[in-house]
Write a protein that holds these residues in place. Structure first.
Motif, short mmCIF file in Angstrom:
data_model
loop_
_atom_site.label_atom_id
_atom_site.label_comp_id
_atom_site.label_asym_id
_atom_site.label_seq_id
_atom_site.Cartn_x
_atom_site.Cartn_y
_atom_site.Cartn_z
N GLY A 93 70.21 31.57 5.97
CA GLY A 93 70.75 31.91 7.18
C GLY A 93 70.04 31.46 8.30
O GLY A 93 70.16 32.00 9.46
N ASN A 94 68.90 30.46 8.25
CA ASN A 94 67.92 30.29 9.35
C ASN A 94 68.81 29.17 10.26
O ASN A 94 69.28 28.15 9.50
CB ASN A 94 66.54 29.76 9.00
N VAL A 95 68.97 29.12 11.65
CA VAL A 95 69.51 27.97 12.34
C VAL A 95 68.39 26.84 12.54
O VAL A 95 67.24 27.17 13.02
CB VAL A 95 69.77 28.54 13.86
N ILE A 96 68.52 25.70 11.78
CA ILE A 96 67.71 24.61 11.70
C ILE A 96 67.80 23.76 13.21
O ILE A 96 66.67 23.44 13.66
CB ILE A 96 68.23 23.96 10.92
N ALA A 97 68.99 23.62 13.59
CA ALA A 97 69.08 22.78 15.01
C ALA A 97 70.63 23.02 15.34
O ALA A 97 71.50 23.33 14.72
CB ALA A 97 68.85 21.41 14.57
N THR A 98 70.77 22.64 16.75
CA THR A 98 71.89 22.71 17.31
C THR A 98 72.05 21.41 18.28
O THR A 98 71.02 20.96 18.73
CB THR A 98 72.41 23.93 18.18
N LYS A 99 73.41 21.04 18.48
CA LYS A 99 73.61 19.99 19.51
C LYS A 99 74.90 20.41 20.11
O LYS A 99 75.91 20.89 19.44
CB LYS A 99 73.83 18.55 18.90
N PHE A 100 74.97 19.77 21.53
CA PHE A 100 76.29 20.09 22.44
C PHE A 100 76.68 19.12 23.06
O PHE A 100 75.66 18.42 23.67
CB PHE A 100 75.72 21.48 23.02
N SER A 101 77.77 19.01 23.54
CA SER A 101 78.28 17.93 24.17
C SER A 101 79.39 18.44 25.11
O SER A 101 80.46 18.68 24.53
CB SER A 101 78.74 16.71 23.56
N GLU A 127 85.63 12.60 16.86
CA GLU A 127 84.71 11.41 17.06
C GLU A 127 83.30 12.01 17.65
O GLU A 127 82.32 11.84 17.17
CB GLU A 127 85.19 10.53 18.05
N ALA A 128 83.46 13.05 18.63
CA ALA A 128 82.08 13.71 19.06
C ALA A 128 81.61 14.41 18.04
O ALA A 128 80.30 14.47 18.12
CB ALA A 128 82.70 14.45 20.50
N ALA A 129 82.13 15.20 17.31
CA ALA A 129 81.81 16.23 16.51
C ALA A 129 81.13 15.31 15.37
O ALA A 129 79.91 15.78 15.07
CB ALA A 129 82.84 17.06 15.84
N ILE A 169 94.43 22.96 11.25
CA ILE A 169 93.04 22.43 11.53
C ILE A 169 92.30 22.39 10.48
O ILE A 169 91.30 21.33 10.55
CB ILE A 169 92.37 23.55 12.80
N VAL A 170 92.40 23.18 9.46
CA VAL A 170 91.54 23.20 8.16
C VAL A 170 91.46 21.87 7.62
O VAL A 170 90.84 21.15 7.17
CB VAL A 170 91.69 24.50 7.35
N ASP A 171 92.94 21.52 7.34
CA ASP A 171 93.25 20.05 6.79
C ASP A 171 92.76 19.02 7.51
O ASP A 171 92.16 18.06 6.95
CB ASP A 171 94.77 20.10 6.81
N ILE A 172 92.96 19.25 8.89
CA ILE A 172 92.33 17.87 9.71
C ILE A 172 90.67 17.92 9.54
O ILE A 172 90.31 16.81 9.34
CB ILE A 172 92.79 18.11 11.19
N ILE A 173 90.11 19.16 9.70
CA ILE A 173 88.69 19.03 9.51
C ILE A 173 88.24 18.53 8.25
O ILE A 173 87.25 17.89 7.99
CB ILE A 173 88.23 20.08 10.08
N SER A 220 91.24 15.92 23.00
CA SER A 220 92.12 15.73 22.01
C SER A 220 91.36 15.76 20.70
O SER A 220 90.21 15.54 20.61
CB SER A 220 92.92 14.22 22.43
N ILE A 221 92.34 15.67 19.67
CA ILE A 221 91.79 15.86 18.34
C ILE A 221 91.01 14.54 17.98
O ILE A 221 90.05 14.73 17.65
CB ILE A 221 92.96 15.92 17.44
N ALA A 222 91.55 13.33 18.21
CA ALA A 222 90.84 11.96 17.93
C ALA A 222 89.41 12.18 18.57
O ALA A 222 88.25 12.13 18.04
CB ALA A 222 91.44 10.80 18.48
N HIS A 223 89.55 12.45 19.89
CA HIS A 223 88.08 12.45 20.68
C HIS A 223 87.17 13.57 20.15
O HIS A 223 85.82 13.06 20.24
CB HIS A 223 88.66 12.57 22.02
#
Length: 385
Positions: free
Chosen positions: A115-123, A135-137, A187-191, A129-132
């Motif tokens: 349960g330790n947070v190792i790292a994060t990133k944010f944009s 891509e970012a994720a 959303i679950v299926d897409i991800i 849109s779903i595609a964009h």
């Protein structure tokens, strides 16, 4: 909270056992105690689970051999007997990703098995849109995997927190209008198809509450209500350390307690408008923790406008759920939350010289990226705890 049966995406580092479960119920009972207590002895596990000592010993041996647990060199005192070696989770047994799909930003967090947070990133983004967004994720996940040198075979799953509410039992969401393309799709299926990982989706406020219970001050409380102050206002409920889902997965939609024509919703878009009117600008709500000045003209006006709203929500949560704590979090700056909390009035009847016990009202311990961090806890909660 919703997930399809996407166990086919479980990575090669994990093997499903009887009943297609990663851990049997009796093993999960042990893992859960070790997770929340962080370090225990065998005798403490026997006392807590009421499982016979020989069975606990056998289970601990198996879980240690499979590198789920590990024994420490530290001896832990036992008030009722001899001290014992410490038993703790092996952080490297598994890793999880959490993805936040916000109105104008994508965030990713990686968490270890303890349960330790190792790292994060944010944009921050203009196009959600779903595609964009995928891509970012994907770029953020790849960067975190490389920086943290993650073993891809040990990635257990992915949690997703998104702004919206579940429409029905099928897991599709009625998302915010700024996430139009994400509305009423699976959303679950897409991800899960994109990342080839078991996936769960939650509302952003629920996800943040889940993360607060693991990585924030919420870990101190078994029962709490989390007030999610962001572009909108929502929340989540944790009871006996479990995230309360409700019938459709929408438990904690605290904003619906506030008729918009009567009460101002305590969100940061309202704060942004008031500050702009007073000539104050800031880059985004996600940077407010660094930029916020309590002396900005307009801050007191925002507090005055939303004070009754906080009073009503806190009173309802206290009366209905008898929570230990109400945690003020989301993207609200800590300094602003500390200004708000002393003014929140939780109503209760006064009888025979006393009120019923009141919840503590405290500031969140997860100050940045609460949704992605919270989403990262969901695979652990679903598969292991």
């Amino acid at each position: 909270m919703f997930s399809i049966d996407n166990s086919q995406y479980l990575r090669s580092g994990f093997t499903l056992g009887k009943g297609s479960k990663l851990f049997q119920d009796i093993e999960r009972d042990i893992i859960k105690i070790v997770f929340w207590d962080k370090r225990v002895t065998q005798s403490q596990l026997v006392a807590a689970t009421k499982i016979p000592q020989q069975t606990v010993s056998r289970l601990l041996k198996g879980l240690t051999q499979s590198h789920v647990l590990r024994q420490t060199d530290e001896m832990i005192p036992n008030p009722k007997g001899k001290p014992g070696f410490g038993i703790e989770l092996n952080p490297d047994y598994a890793y999880t990703f959490g993805v936040s799909i916000l109105l104008d930003a994508i965030g990713v967090a990686v968490m270890d098995f303890a349960g330790n947070v190792i790292a994060t990133k944010f944009s921050e983004m203009d196009d959600m849109s779903i595609a964009h967004a995928l891509e970012a994720a994907e770029a953020l996940v790849k960067a975190l995997s490389e920086e943290c040198k993650l073993d891809d075979t040990r990635v257990l799953g992915m949690g997703v927190g998104i702004s919206g509410f579940f429409s029905s039992m099928d897991g599709k969401m009625n998302t915010h209008h700024m996430l139009e393309e994400w509305s009423q799709v699976d959303i679950v299926d897409i991800i899960s198809n994109h990342f080839k990982l078991p996936t769960w989706v939650v509302n952003d406020g629920t996800g943040a509450a889940a993360g607060e219970g693991v990585a924030g001050v919420g870990r101190q409380y078994k029962n709490f209500v989390y007030l999610f102050v962001s572009s909108a206002f929502g929340g989540g409920v944790v009871t006996n350390t479990e995230v309360l889902r409700g019938t459709y997965g929408n438990a904690g939609e605290l904003g619906d307690m506030l008729p918009s024509k009567i009460y101002a919703h305590p969100n940061l878009e309202l704060l942004k408008r008031i500050l702009k009117k007073n000539g104050v600008k800031f880059s985004s709500i996600y940077n407010l923790h660094e930029e916020f000045d309590p002396d900005w003209p307009g801050v007191e006006e925002w507090i005055f406008k939303v004070q009754d709203s906080f009073d009503l929500v806190a009173t309802c949560c206290s009366a209905l759920l008898d929570a230990e704590a109400i945690i003020l979090g989301g993207h609200i700056p800590k300094e602003l939350a500390e200004m708000v909390i002393p003014r929140i009035d939780v109503y209760a009847q006064f009888r025979r010289g006393a009120k019923r016990p009141m919840p503590k009202i405290v500031v969140s311990g997860v100050q940045k990226h609460p949704v992605s961090i919270g989403a990262a806890t969901i695979p652990l909660r679903e598969l292991c705890l």
